[in-house]
Design a protein around this motif. Structure first.
Motif, short mmCIF file in Angstrom:
data_model
loop_
_atom_site.label_atom_id
_atom_site.label_comp_id
_atom_site.label_asym_id
_atom_site.label_seq_id
_atom_site.Cartn_x
_atom_site.Cartn_y
_atom_site.Cartn_z
N ALA A 38 63.29 78.23 24.19
CA ALA A 38 63.23 77.64 22.85
C ALA A 38 63.53 76.15 22.93
O ALA A 38 64.40 75.72 23.70
CB ALA A 38 64.22 78.32 21.92
N THR A 43 62.02 74.04 28.52
CA THR A 43 62.22 73.43 27.20
C THR A 43 63.32 72.38 27.18
O THR A 43 63.48 71.68 26.18
CB THR A 43 62.59 74.51 26.18
OG1 THR A 43 63.83 75.12 26.57
CG2 THR A 43 61.52 75.59 26.10
N ASP A 67 56.82 77.78 15.25
CA ASP A 67 57.90 77.54 14.29
C ASP A 67 57.93 78.71 13.30
O ASP A 67 56.89 79.22 12.89
CB ASP A 67 57.67 76.23 13.55
CG ASP A 67 58.85 75.85 12.67
OD1 ASP A 67 59.97 76.33 12.95
OD2 ASP A 67 58.66 75.08 11.72
N LEU A 75 64.17 81.21 14.20
CA LEU A 75 64.29 81.69 15.57
C LEU A 75 65.69 81.41 16.10
O LEU A 75 66.26 80.34 15.86
CB LEU A 75 63.26 80.97 16.45
CG LEU A 75 63.31 81.26 17.94
CD1 LEU A 75 62.88 82.70 18.22
CD2 LEU A 75 62.41 80.29 18.71
N HIS A 95 67.45 81.74 19.75
CA HIS A 95 67.36 82.07 21.18
C HIS A 95 68.56 81.44 21.88
O HIS A 95 68.64 80.24 22.04
CB HIS A 95 66.06 81.51 21.76
CG HIS A 95 65.84 81.84 23.21
ND1 HIS A 95 65.44 83.08 23.64
CD2 HIS A 95 65.98 81.08 24.33
CE1 HIS A 95 65.33 83.08 24.96
NE2 HIS A 95 65.65 81.88 25.40
N GLN A 131 65.45 75.89 15.99
CA GLN A 131 64.71 76.00 17.25
C GLN A 131 63.23 76.27 16.99
O GLN A 131 62.86 76.80 15.95
CB GLN A 131 65.28 77.13 18.11
CG GLN A 131 66.72 76.92 18.58
CD GLN A 131 67.24 78.13 19.35
OE1 GLN A 131 66.91 79.26 19.03
NE2 GLN A 131 68.04 77.88 20.37
N THR A 152 57.39 84.62 26.25
CA THR A 152 58.48 83.72 25.91
C THR A 152 58.91 82.89 27.11
O THR A 152 59.13 83.42 28.20
CB THR A 152 59.69 84.51 25.38
OG1 THR A 152 59.28 85.24 24.22
CG2 THR A 152 60.83 83.57 25.01
N GLY A 173 60.11 78.17 19.14
CA GLY A 173 59.87 79.01 20.31
C GLY A 173 58.76 78.46 21.18
O GLY A 173 57.76 77.93 20.70
#
Length: 801
Positions: free
Chosen positions: A281, A319, A246, A252, A254, A269, A278, A271
């Motif tokens: 998100a 996610t 966070d 963030l 994305h 969001q 990555t 991550g």
């Protein structure tokens, strides 16, 4: 001297050694990148080969010191397994700098040599045991291979419950326990100390000793540099360490493929990172679809403009962003497939208050499964199959996945997806924009090949592709695009300022309108791939774009040697050339492996007294020994490495494949080696069996594994072992048969046989990977079969040639 061989100690040390080898795959995936996977196998073989040379040269002194020599080797393995990894991960090495910083070569060599040390210590102890109890080698070998198999599979089971760094504690305990058991009969006091170290040592290790220091260039390290950014949740499993970050002060954002004239952006969001890279998100969702309106303004939203309340399959759901996109567009049902249950648990449980539990939304069905396996198993047909954008833009642009097998993007995968589409259904794949184009055009070429396999005479009529400022989305239809659908694509692109790369009937003036490129190689490339000059275009293009297959699944490998001078000229101008950096790392590692293994395995033999004895043997026999054991070392690994790659698809993940395949090869090759004592000297049937089984698998294995992809994981493991067993059993015989023949004719050549075979094995691990990238796994196995024919021809006990 005791006459009881240290069977339990050998089993424990062998288990610890192979567990450490497999564990390195996970540890370096976290602190570096996937291209270190095969280095761990190569460096383990280097340790074994160098230990064989060392024990040969220091045999008398080491045997006189038994059991202290064995216990010292095992204890040193335990200590250096922790210490050398800790030092290796702190070596200032960055694959991205290889093109302009020669110091990185030294960094890679330092990592290689540091990791060599624990394997050398363990192998020295095992060699001492074999040399000391030469009359009971069969029992020792049985303990060795059983321990190795249990260590590999046990490590896999352990990673389900502990963090990979904590698994190092188990390695320390096993190594110290092996040392204690070996010492007990003759050195009780030392054994007690070592036993206490095995019991208490793992828990007394300071946290700093087990801290994983990830490369500063990995996405997670970069994200945590932002003020206020912090890890709010983390889970670990065999497939990766999953971290949620966070960043309240610098929020963030994305949103891959979001239109530059979008009317809204994403909500808050968190991550998500897997092994520091990555993975998307997590979107704040409270049940109100309004804040998710931005998901209608991305290139990936295109298929929903062409379908009404579709039945959707999302592969690589991660996610849950693609699931929410389907929900926002009113999908009738959504089957979400995600391989890593730790990702699901983090989204659904740990951060449920933030994520709104997207996998529990109405109409959504979650399946924790491998994408290809689920597609092969499900009887359902879908209006839309969406392959999620799984990697980060930075990693994709840098080519860090160039050595990773990606079975989601092969011709066979596309064929499986298309077979599960309903009539007029759509397959949608989104990739990052790269300049010059690579990912997008390779997807396009792969789709064409899959459609041609379905006997579609004009593949372009079933394909559409659009481009935003940072993503492309490819649609492949189970049927031809209708005029109404073609116009809908044009309207969507005009509304959100996306460019059309390909659409049936597209005129040149309609391309490259909004996100302007100085030279629209996307449009030109798509035209060329659909035209009669396709092969010429693929041959002349600066990067490798040929369709990937399950036999050559390296979708992210784009490197061509003839482009290297141009790339290096860009470097001299201060630019970072667009190149897949994992590939040159592998090439450099291969060159270093050749030099280091010559220095540590072959050169000591040449400088020691064995050289004079070697020179006294017959030239014909020396030639046969060299060719025979070189062919065996190259051939064995040229079979094992492609099998690791092939079963990565079948078992869903490289770590599963490494644990099961390595265990199966070791155990059954060991059984074959034991059986070789019953085989007549000079018999050729083991070589013929290796060649016959290997070539049969080249022809039959791809189809067999494809047909059985839908099996439950436990049955896949059983089948993998059953398929490897007969081949590995036969592979285990030629080496001891040849060694026995050499010992009978010229004992002075035995150390050279070990050394040459060890050198070949170290080099072949990396060489086989390189050849598989270029020629395919089946070709490498066929080459291995040819090497076994050469070995049969040059058998050192045969006087006919």
């Amino acid at each position: 001297m005791t006459h009881r061989p240290p069977l339990a100690a050998v089993a424990l040390l062998s288990a610890a050694t192979l567990a450490y080898e497999v564990l390195l795959l996970r540890l370096f995936a976290i602190v570096q990148w996937h291209h270190f996977a095969y280095l761990s196998i190569s460096v383990a073989l280097l340790g074994i080969g160098a230990a064989g040379t060392f024990v040969t040269l220091a045999r008398r002194r080491l045997l006189a010191l038994y059991p202290y020599s064995f216990s010292a080797g095992a204890a040193l393995f335990a200590a250096t397994a922790i210490a050398c990894f800790g030092l290796a991960e702190r070596v200032p090495f960055n694959a991205l700098e290889i093109a302009w910083n020669p110091a990185q070569f030294l960094g890679l060599a330092a990592i290689y040599l540091l990791l060599f040390v624990p394997f050398f210590c363990a192998a020295t102890a095992l060699c001492v045991a074999y040399a000391t109890f030469g009359t009971q080698i069969a029992r020792l070998y049985g303990a060795d291979i059983i321990g190795a198999g249990l260590g590999s599979l046990g490590l896999l089971a352990l990673l389900f419950v502990v963090h990979p760094a904590d698994a190092l504690r188990a390695i320390l305990a096993l190594g110290c326990a092996a040392a204690a058991l070996a010492a007990w009969p003759q050195a009780r006091r030392s054994a007690v100390v070592l036993a206490l170290a095995a019991l208490a040592g793992p828990w007394l290790l300071p946290a700093a000793a087990l801290e994983l220091v990830a490369s500063e260039y990995k996405d997670l390290r970069q994200a945590l540099r932002v003020d206020g950014a912090r890890i709010v949740a983390q889970r670990s499993g065999p497939l990766g360490v999953v971290s949620a970050v966070d960043s309240p002060q610098v929020p963030l954002r994305h949103a891959p493929g979001l239109s530059l004239n979008a009317g809204s952006g994403p909500p808050a969001q968190i991550g998500l990172f897997v092994d520091g890279q990555t993975a998307g998100a997590i979107i704040r969702f409270d049940g109100d679809p309004a804040p998710l309106g931005y998901l209608k303004q991305t290139t990936a939203a295109l298929p929903y403009r062409l379908l009404d309340r579709p039945r959707v399959l999302v592969l690589g759901a991660g996610t849950g962003a693609d699931v929410l996109q389907a929900v926002v567009h009113g999908a009738r049902s959504v089957d979400a497939v995600e391989l890593d249950r730790q990702v699901v648990a983090l989204v659904q449980e740990d951060l449920a208050g933030f994520s709104g539990r997207p996998y529990s939304a109405p109409g959504v069905n979650l399946h924790v499964a491998d994408a290809r396996g689920f597609v092969a198993r499900t009887p359902q047909h879908y209006d839309l199959i969406q392959v999620a954008l799984l990697d980060a833009f930075g990693s994709s642009a840098a080519g860090l996945g160039s050595l990773s097998e990606s079975h989601l993007y092969t011709v066979e995968a596309f064929a499986d997806y298309l077979a599960r589409l309903a009539p007029d259904g759509l397959l949608a794949l989104t990739r990052w924009v790269s300049l010059p184009p690579r990912d997008g055009l390779r997807l396009f070429a792969t789709a064409i090949a899959a459609l041609e396999r379905r006997k579609l005479r004009e593949p372009g009529t079933a394909m559409a592709m659009i481009r935003g400022w940072n993503t492309t989305t490819l649609l492949v239809k189970n049927g031809e695009f209708s005029p109404a659908e073609i116009e809908a694509v044009r309207d969507f692109c005009r509304h959100y300022s996306f460019d059309i790369v390909h659409l049936p009937g597209l005129a040149a003036g309609e391309a490259n309108v909004f996100n302007l490129l100085g030279r629209d190689d996307y449009f030109r490339g798509a035209r060329a791939l659909l035209g009669p000059g396709r092969q010429a275009f693929l041959d002349d293009y600066k990067f490798e774009l040929a369709p990937t297959t399950d036999d050559r699944p390296y979708f992210f490998h784009f490197f061509k040697w003839r482009t290297l001078p141009e790339l290096l000229s860009l470097r001299s101008q201060g630019a970072l050339p667009p190149m897949d950096w994992g590939y040159p790392v592998l090439v450099v590692a291969l060159l270093q492996a050749v030099l280091i293994s010559l220095a540590l395995i072959v050169l000591p033999l040449a400088l020691a007294g064995t050289r004079r004895a070697f020179a006294k043997t017959a030239p014909v026999l020396r030639r046969r020994v060299a060719v025979y054991f070189l062919a065996l070392g190259l051939g064995f690994m040229a079979i094992e490495i492609p099998f690791l790659q092939r079963f990565t698809l079948f078992l869903s993940h490289p770590l599963y494949a490494a644990a099961v395949v390595l265990a199966a090869f070791l155990v059954f090759a060991g059984l074959g080696a034991r059986h070789s004592a019953r085989v007549a000297q000079g018999a050729r049937w083991p070589f013929a069996a290796v060649v016959a089984i290997a070539l049969f698998y080249v022809a039959a294995l791809p189809g067999l594994l494809a047909a059985l992809m839908g099996l439950a994981q436990v049955w896949k493991v059983v089948l993998t072992i059953a398929l490897i067993a007969p081949l590995a059993f036969c592979l285990g015989m030629p080496f001891p048969l040849g060694l026995a023949a050499v010992a009978a004719r010229a004992e002075a050549l035995v150390p050279w046989a070990w050394g040459i075979n060890g050198f070949a094995s170290v080099v072949a691990t990396l060489l086989a990977t390189l050849l598989a990238i270029h020629w395919g796994e089946s070709t490498v196995v066929a080459l291995a079969a040819a090497l076994y024919l050469v070995a049969a021809w040059q058998f050192p006990g045969d006087d006919r040639h």
